[in-house]
Enzyme design. Structure first.
Site, PDB file in Angstrom:
ATOM      1  N   SER A 158      17.868  -6.072  10.091  1.00  0.00           N
ATOM      2  CA  SER A 158      18.089  -7.498   9.805  1.00  0.00           C
ATOM      3  C   SER A 158      19.296  -8.013  10.588  1.00  0.00           C
ATOM      4  CB  SER A 158      18.328  -7.695   8.307  1.00  0.00           C
ATOM      5  OG  SER A 158      17.230  -7.213   7.577  1.00  0.00           O
TER       6      SER A 158
ATOM      7  N   GLN B 253     -14.137 -17.471 -16.668  1.00  0.00           N
ATOM      8  CA  GLN B 253     -13.163 -18.444 -16.168  1.00  0.00           C
ATOM      9  C   GLN B 253     -11.904 -17.756 -15.628  1.00  0.00           C
ATOM     10  OE1 GLN B 253     -11.133 -21.222 -18.912  1.00  0.00           O
ATOM     11  NE2 GLN B 253     -12.274 -22.828 -17.856  1.00  0.00           N
TER      12      GLN B 253
ATOM     13  N   GLU C  83       9.258  -8.701  11.832  1.00  0.00           N
ATOM     14  CA  GLU C  83       9.789  -9.913  12.499  1.00  0.00           C
ATOM     15  C   GLU C  83      10.725 -10.692  11.582  1.00  0.00           C
ATOM     16  OE1 GLU C  83       7.302 -11.849  15.266  1.00  0.00           O
ATOM     17  OE2 GLU C  83       6.270  -9.992  15.771  1.00  0.00           O
TER      18      GLU C  83
ATOM     19  N   HIS D 159     -11.656  -6.354  -8.234  1.00  0.00           N
ATOM     20  CA  HIS D 159     -12.560  -5.217  -8.019  1.00  0.00           C
ATOM     21  C   HIS D 159     -12.448  -4.155  -9.110  1.00  0.00           C
ATOM     22  CE1 HIS D 159     -13.102  -6.850  -3.987  1.00  0.00           C
ATOM     23  NE2 HIS D 159     -13.994  -5.915  -3.710  1.00  0.00           N
TER      24      HIS D 159
ATOM     25  N   ARG E 287     -20.870  -8.065  -9.222  1.00  0.00           N
ATOM     26  CA  ARG E 287     -20.542  -7.168 -10.335  1.00  0.00           C
ATOM     27  C   ARG E 287     -20.859  -7.861 -11.671  1.00  0.00           C
ATOM     28  NH1 ARG E 287     -19.900  -2.069 -12.278  1.00  0.00           N
ATOM     29  NH2 ARG E 287     -18.252  -1.962 -13.851  1.00  0.00           N
TER      30      ARG E 287
ATOM     31  N   GLU F 203      16.810  -1.184  15.860  1.00  0.00           N
ATOM     32  CA  GLU F 203      17.343   0.170  16.074  1.00  0.00           C
ATOM     33  C   GLU F 203      17.497   0.827  14.704  1.00  0.00           C
ATOM     34  OE1 GLU F 203      20.965  -0.146  18.339  1.00  0.00           O
ATOM     35  OE2 GLU F 203      19.904  -0.937  20.103  1.00  0.00           O
ATOM     36  N   PRO F 204      17.724   2.139  14.673  1.00  0.00           N
ATOM     37  CA  PRO F 204      17.861   2.791  13.359  1.00  0.00           C
ATOM     38  C   PRO F 204      18.939   2.137  12.490  1.00  0.00           C
ATOM     39  CG  PRO F 204      17.640   4.447  15.078  1.00  0.00           C
ATOM     40  CD  PRO F 204      17.742   3.118  15.776  1.00  0.00           C
TER      41      PRO F 204
END
Ligand SMILES: Cc1cc2nc3c(=O)[nH]c(=O)nc-3n(C[C@H](O)[C@H](O)[C@H](O)COP(=O)(O)OP(=O)(O)OC[C@H]3O[C@@H](n4cnc5c(N)ncnc54)[C@H](O)[C@@H]3O)c2cc1C
Length: 381
Positions: free
Chosen positions: A129, A275, A358, A333, A264, A124-125
């Site tokens: 936790s 490495q 959860e 990347h 690449r 709920e708002p």
């Protein structure tokens, strides 16, 4: 671990369908924040939305280890689908275990076949936790419950056909909570626009406002006052599902990083030949295997009812791994990783939510520390 030929064939099928039919739809759905209804229909067609349930109920009768591997495969292609399936299985499990006989006979086949999508509504708002502080009221009035209050953060809000909802029926913090099955068409339910999120945008997350919503009392799940225990037990299974999703997402990021590191070239060599990159990939691959081993161990601990501690450990380790692995994949990347030309920026955004849902990872640490050390607050007095 997968043991039978049937289970191997199932995983092969899920892998193929995920790569060919699910993954290609992810970017567009995420860019447009559209719910992938056609992909949930595909899961239903393949009988994947009833995998863990008993064959006599129309389910697949698969053990948690296999269910976790299926969720990982789906999440590797499209997290919103893997996570959505996990939430559906979690909510369906509550119906299977706790619905009254006639309601179970009516609703469970719809959920197991995937005709209906289920959702789980605890938060709920003002109650996240601290789930036992929830305030949405369910007042008994003859043969109905009258619901008033606001539930929040519901995955599939507005898309699901029914909600496993936890409401207050008494003053006691935990023993004053009751679970109800609330069909989506119930009069008095409102679904405000979904949250605008960092990632996982095609998985709608939203509130459910209940204004004198009338739910038949026979739709109660378990006894009055048993709701908190039901919610927590369901989360044990759910946390395993989230761990599996995190493992699938991590594998997607690792795969993308390896492909890029091989192709690449800088300083006249593929960057994977350096490495520094190779060691990063080694750490990513090792962390994923460790998380997967823990997830499988937790899944095997108690078929269908994983031990809380192991489920919390698996969720914690797998989702923290996903955060680190997706971050490393983006770093490998370089600049293009920060653009939507490659999927790794999406993976990084998606990984973050797995550390929150959860039960945040702080809450997992509370569960684990209490279970391994005992409740020290109790010993003070
Ligand atoms: C995309 C998404 C989907 C979700 N789907 C669902 C769903 O389907 N159903 C549902 O019921 N809920 C759902 N949730 C809600 C989710 O479970 C909550 O967000 C989560 O439990 C945390 O609650 P909160 O957001 O209120 O944070 P809070 O509880 O307010 O926590 C804020 C911060 O304080 C920390 N904290 C709180 N208490 C402690 C403590 N005792 N010790 C240390 N740190 C603490 C937390 O870890 C967190 O970092 C979803 C959330 C998101 C973002």
């Amino acid at each position: 671990m997968v043991r039978t030929q049937e289970q191997q064939a199932l995983l092969h099928l899920v892998r193929e369908v995920s790569r060919r039919q699910i993954a290609p739809r992810a970017d567009q759905h995420e860019a447009e924040a559209t719910f992938p209804a056609e992909l949930f229909a595909l899961l239903a067609e393949l009988d994947l939305l009833g995998l863990p349930f008993a064959p006599e109920d129309g389910g697949g009768g698969q053990p948690p280890e296999v269910v976790c591997q299926v969720l990982a495969e789906l999440s590797r292609s499209f997290l919103a689908v893997g996570l959505g399936a996990s939430v559906h299985l979690l909510a369906t499990g509550v119906v299977a275990r706790h619905a009254a006989r006639d309601v179970r006979a009516d609703i469970l086949p719809r959920l197991i076949s995937g005709e209906w999508l289920a959702a789980y509504s605890l938060s709920e708002p003002d109650s996240g936790s601290d789930a036992a502080s929830l305030t949405t009221r369910a007042e008994r009035d003859g043969d109905i419950y009258l619901l008033n209050g606001t539930k929040a953060w519901v995955t599939h809000a507005g898309q699901a056909d029914c909600y496993v909802m936890f409401c207050r029926t008494g003053a006691h913090r935990t023993r004053g909570i009751t679970a109800l099955l609330v069909p989506a068409g119930t009069e008095g339910l409102e679904f405000p626009p979904a949250e605008r999120k960092l990632g996982l945008r095609s998985s709608p997350t939203g509130q459910i406002v209940c204004r004198d919503a009338r739910v038949p009392a026979r739709y109660r799940l378990g006894e009055e006052g048993e709701g908190f225990g039901i919610a927590m037990a369901a989360l044990d299974t759910g946390r395993l599902g989230i761990a599996a999703c995190a493992i699938g997402l991590s594998r997607a990021a690792l795969h993308a990083a390896i492909a890029y590191a091989r192709s690449r070239r800088q300083f006249g060599r593929p960057i994977g030949a350096f490495q520094g990159i190779g060691f990063t990939v080694a750490d990513m691959a090792s962390a994923i295997e460790a998380a997967d081993a823990l997830c499988q161990r937790a899944a095997a601990a108690d078929a269908g009812r994983p031990a809380s501690t192991l489920a919390a450990m698996a969720k914690l380790v797998a989702t923290d791994t996903a955060m680190r692995v997706t971050d490393s994949a983006l770093q490998i990347h370089g600049g293009v990783g920060y653009t939507s030309a490659y999927p790794v920026e999406r993976y990084l955004r998606e990984a973050k939510v797995l550390q929150v849902v959860e039960g945040t990872n702080q809450i997992q640490r509370i569960v684990i520390s209490r279970n391994v050390m005992g409740d020290l607050d109790d010993e003070e007095g």
